[in-house]
Structures are given as structure tokens and as C-alpha cells.
Design a protein around this motif. Structure first.
Motif, PDB file in Angstrom:
ATOM      1  N   LEU A  94     -18.928  63.299 -24.018  1.00  0.00           N
ATOM      2  CA  LEU A  94     -19.385  62.687 -22.104  1.00  0.00           C
ATOM      3  C   LEU A  94     -20.852  62.709 -22.534  1.00  0.00           C
ATOM      4  O   LEU A  94     -21.297  61.694 -21.221  1.00  0.00           O
ATOM      5  CB  LEU A  94     -19.465  64.092 -21.823  1.00  0.00           C
ATOM      6  N   LEU A  95     -21.745  62.586 -22.917  1.00  0.00           N
ATOM      7  CA  LEU A  95     -23.418  62.440 -22.666  1.00  0.00           C
ATOM      8  C   LEU A  95     -23.698  61.582 -23.978  1.00  0.00           C
ATOM      9  O   LEU A  95     -23.697  61.625 -25.286  1.00  0.00           O
ATOM     10  CB  LEU A  95     -23.867  63.270 -22.053  1.00  0.00           C
ATOM     11  N   PRO A  96     -25.002  61.262 -23.782  1.00  0.00           N
ATOM     12  CA  PRO A  96     -25.553  59.973 -25.064  1.00  0.00           C
ATOM     13  C   PRO A  96     -25.766  61.211 -26.059  1.00  0.00           C
ATOM     14  O   PRO A  96     -25.613  62.043 -26.024  1.00  0.00           O
ATOM     15  CB  PRO A  96     -27.044  60.069 -24.995  1.00  0.00           C
ATOM     16  N   SER A  97     -25.495  60.680 -27.794  1.00  0.00           N
ATOM     17  CA  SER A  97     -25.847  61.965 -28.376  1.00  0.00           C
ATOM     18  C   SER A  97     -27.169  61.996 -28.889  1.00  0.00           C
ATOM     19  O   SER A  97     -27.761  63.191 -29.383  1.00  0.00           O
ATOM     20  CB  SER A  97     -25.257  61.234 -29.424  1.00  0.00           C
ATOM     21  N   ALA A  98     -27.969  61.643 -28.239  1.00  0.00           N
ATOM     22  CA  ALA A  98     -29.412  62.094 -28.747  1.00  0.00           C
ATOM     23  C   ALA A  98     -29.663  62.894 -27.426  1.00  0.00           C
ATOM     24  O   ALA A  98     -30.071  63.913 -27.888  1.00  0.00           O
ATOM     25  CB  ALA A  98     -30.731  60.346 -27.975  1.00  0.00           C
ATOM     26  N   LEU A 103     -30.955  69.220 -28.089  1.00  0.00           N
ATOM     27  CA  LEU A 103     -29.895  70.072 -27.778  1.00  0.00           C
ATOM     28  C   LEU A 103     -29.518  71.859 -28.784  1.00  0.00           C
ATOM     29  O   LEU A 103     -29.497  72.498 -29.208  1.00  0.00           O
ATOM     30  CB  LEU A 103     -28.139  70.187 -26.403  1.00  0.00           C
ATOM     31  N   GLY A 104     -29.199  70.803 -29.818  1.00  0.00           N
ATOM     32  CA  GLY A 104     -28.322  71.473 -30.900  1.00  0.00           C
ATOM     33  C   GLY A 104     -29.658  71.834 -31.673  1.00  0.00           C
ATOM     34  O   GLY A 104     -29.291  72.593 -31.748  1.00  0.00           O
ATOM     35  N   GLU A 105     -30.549  71.126 -32.132  1.00  0.00           N
ATOM     36  CA  GLU A 105     -31.595  71.158 -32.508  1.00  0.00           C
ATOM     37  C   GLU A 105     -32.687  72.564 -31.612  1.00  0.00           C
ATOM     38  O   GLU A 105     -33.636  73.011 -33.282  1.00  0.00           O
ATOM     39  CB  GLU A 105     -32.090  70.118 -33.343  1.00  0.00           C
ATOM     40  N   ALA A 106     -32.691  72.248 -30.569  1.00  0.00           N
ATOM     41  CA  ALA A 106     -33.267  73.352 -29.632  1.00  0.00           C
ATOM     42  C   ALA A 106     -33.763  74.732 -30.663  1.00  0.00           C
ATOM     43  O   ALA A 106     -33.215  75.167 -31.022  1.00  0.00           O
ATOM     44  CB  ALA A 106     -32.949  73.565 -28.805  1.00  0.00           C
ATOM     45  N   GLU A 107     -35.240  75.341 -30.727  1.00  0.00           N
ATOM     46  CA  GLU A 107     -35.798  76.533 -30.607  1.00  0.00           C
ATOM     47  C   GLU A 107     -35.679  77.799 -29.836  1.00  0.00           C
ATOM     48  O   GLU A 107     -34.483  78.923 -30.748  1.00  0.00           O
ATOM     49  CB  GLU A 107     -36.981  76.409 -31.394  1.00  0.00           C
ATOM     50  N   ASP A 108     -35.355  77.676 -28.437  1.00  0.00           N
ATOM     51  CA  ASP A 108     -34.728  78.342 -27.673  1.00  0.00           C
ATOM     52  C   ASP A 108     -33.715  77.995 -27.387  1.00  0.00           C
ATOM     53  O   ASP A 108     -34.447  77.214 -25.745  1.00  0.00           O
ATOM     54  CB  ASP A 108     -35.608  78.899 -27.232  1.00  0.00           C
ATOM     55  N   PRO A 109     -32.547  77.729 -27.019  1.00  0.00           N
ATOM     56  CA  PRO A 109     -30.985  77.659 -26.660  1.00  0.00           C
ATOM     57  C   PRO A 109     -30.839  76.998 -25.054  1.00  0.00           C
ATOM     58  O   PRO A 109     -30.644  76.678 -24.373  1.00  0.00           O
ATOM     59  CB  PRO A 109     -29.958  77.540 -27.473  1.00  0.00           C
ATOM     60  N   ALA A 110     -31.078  78.581 -24.967  1.00  0.00           N
ATOM     61  CA  ALA A 110     -30.877  79.010 -23.699  1.00  0.00           C
ATOM     62  C   ALA A 110     -31.748  78.648 -22.777  1.00  0.00           C
ATOM     63  O   ALA A 110     -31.653  77.712 -21.572  1.00  0.00           O
ATOM     64  CB  ALA A 110     -31.208  80.373 -23.531  1.00  0.00           C
ATOM     65  N   ALA A 111     -33.281  78.163 -23.699  1.00  0.00           N
ATOM     66  CA  ALA A 111     -34.172  77.541 -22.489  1.00  0.00           C
ATOM     67  C   ALA A 111     -33.726  75.855 -22.102  1.00  0.00           C
ATOM     68  O   ALA A 111     -33.980  75.382 -21.172  1.00  0.00           O
ATOM     69  CB  ALA A 111     -35.662  78.125 -22.966  1.00  0.00           C
ATOM     70  N   ALA A 112     -33.375  75.609 -23.480  1.00  0.00           N
ATOM     71  CA  ALA A 112     -33.302  74.316 -23.849  1.00  0.00           C
ATOM     72  C   ALA A 112     -31.887  73.659 -22.690  1.00  0.00           C
ATOM     73  O   ALA A 112     -31.871  72.795 -22.051  1.00  0.00           O
ATOM     74  CB  ALA A 112     -32.548  74.253 -24.830  1.00  0.00           C
ATOM     75  N   LEU A 113     -31.417  74.828 -22.690  1.00  0.00           N
ATOM     76  CA  LEU A 113     -29.691  74.450 -21.723  1.00  0.00           C
ATOM     77  C   LEU A 113     -29.806  74.677 -20.120  1.00  0.00           C
ATOM     78  O   LEU A 113     -29.732  73.480 -19.570  1.00  0.00           O
ATOM     79  CB  LEU A 113     -29.024  75.133 -22.375  1.00  0.00           C
ATOM     80  N   GLU A 114     -30.972  75.844 -20.097  1.00  0.00           N
ATOM     81  CA  GLU A 114     -31.372  75.641 -18.365  1.00  0.00           C
ATOM     82  C   GLU A 114     -32.112  73.886 -18.279  1.00  0.00           C
ATOM     83  O   GLU A 114     -31.810  73.473 -17.366  1.00  0.00           O
ATOM     84  CB  GLU A 114     -31.970  77.184 -18.078  1.00  0.00           C
TER      85      GLU A 114
END
Length: 221
Positions: A94-98, A103-114
């Protein structure tokens, strides 16, 4: 282990889960929402469901997610909800791979998603927020349409784009969620049927089995 909290964004719940060893498959009930889920570095969208989904994950899997209610998800994703109904879609479809890789490589996935959702935030349509509130209050679909100033045809079209299905299906799902919540708090099924707005206990049983895939008693176990 499952936990949820209110997001900093309106109409959004943040949740997280870690799958314990020996955990059985989970039955996920339809709720009129869509979720963006980070699972062990993979990011995908769980679209609005019309029936329960039975899912499993390896022990130790970590999940972080945002659950978008009240028609808020399509604005963030740029995709009408009915294109995602009953589907699990990789976010990079749905969105650009970059964007997804970050998001996938984020150390803090919760913060990255928000932060991802904040950057892409679009205030949900006021009428659709009112539709969601009306269904939770048990208002008839016709009354909801009148209150929003929409014809039945326009209400159907806009609900499908916002929630993934029309207002009658949304109302059935919300009523089922209300009934299950009451039953889980120990209310007798006969009382649940009245409080949730079913014609009788048999009607409650039919609707829960149709939407959850199992009878109410088995669901509670």
C-alpha cells in the motif's frame, strides 16, 4: 500477554502482545476497525473483518499495533476500508517500501507506529464518527442516516469506504461486541440478549455464532 492503551491520536488504540509458549490459536472477533500491526519486524494491515479470524503465531513473537476505530484508518493508509475487508495485506503493498522498512527496523515499534500515523493523519469524516457513535448507542440505521443528513444509498457507500462494510453489518458487529463484553462480565445470557438489543436469547445465539464462528458459551471458554 496482551495490553492496550489509548493512543495520542483520537479514535486510535495502541496495543501490544507477546505470544507465550504453548499458546493456542486466538479467535479475533470483528470489531469495525482496521489495525496496522508490527510483528517481529514485518508490518501489515489487518482489514475490517466480517467474521472471526483464527490466528496463531510462534511462541515469543512480539506484536505492536494501532487499532483505528470510527473510520480513522483509511485516511492514514490512503485506501478505502472496503478494499481491505477480510484481508491481511503487507503494508508495502500500500505504501512506499522505504516507509515500511523504517517501521520494520524500528527499535521502538510502538513509538514508530504512532509517529507514522501522526505524520499521515487525516481527521475522520464527522458523519462517520457519528455513525460509529450511533451504532454503539443502539440507534436504528434509519435514524443514524437521518441524523447525518444522508440518504440510505449515500450512507451505505460512505460506510463501506470508512468501515469496510455497510451500516447494517457494522451495527450487527457492534451489538455482538457489546453482548460478548456483557457475557464476559458474568451477566446471564438472557439478560445479555435484552441489554444488547436482541429479540431474544435465540437471536443472540444465532448472531454470535454467525459472527464469531462458535456459540457464545464456547467463545467465553
Amino acid at each position: 500477554m496482551y495490553a492496550e492503551r489509548a493512543s495520542r491520536l483520537p479514535h486510535v488504540i495502541a496495543w501490544r502482545s507477546t505470544v507465550p509458549p504453548g499458546s493456542p490459536a486466538s479467535r479475533i472477533l470483528p470489531d469495525g476497525c482496521l489495525d496496522v500491526i508490527w510483528q517481529d519486524g514485518r508490518v501489515y494491515v489487518a482489514g475490517p473483518d466480517t467474521t472471526a479470524q483464527v490466528v496463531s503465531a510462534p511462541a515469543g513473537s512480539r506484536l505492536f499495533a494501532l487499532r483505528f476505530a470510527d473510520g480513522a484508518g483509511p485516511g492514514v493508509l490512503g485506501v478505502p476500508a472496503d478494499e481491505l475487508t477480510d484481508r491481511r495485506v503487507p503494508l508495502d503493498d500500500l505504501l512506499p517500501s522505504a516507509v515500511v522498512r523504517e517501521l520494520g527496523e524500528a527499535e521502538d515499534p510502538a513509538a514508530a507506529l504512532e509517529e507514522f500515523a501522526r505524520r499521515r493523519w487525516r481527521t475522520p469524516e464527522r458523519a462517520m464518527v457519528a455513525v460509529a457513535a450511533g451504532t454503539r448507542a443502539g440507534a436504528p440505521v434509519g435514524a443514524i442516516a437521518d441524523a447525518c443528513g444522508l440518504s440510505p444509498r449515500h450512507l451505505q457507500r460512505r460506510c463501506r469506504a470508512a468501515f469496510g462494510y455497510g451500516p447494517k453489518t457494522l451495527a450487527r458487529i457492534v451489538r455482538m461486541q457489546t453482548a460478548v463484553g456483557l457475557a464476559r462480565r458474568g451477566r446471564p445470557f438472557a439478560d445479555v440478549s435484552v441489554a444488547a438489543g436482541y429479540a431474544d436469547q435465540a437471536h443472540l445465539s444465532r448472531e454470535v455464532k454467525a459472527l464469531a464462528g462458535v456459540p457464545l458459551g464456547e467463545l467465553l471458554r
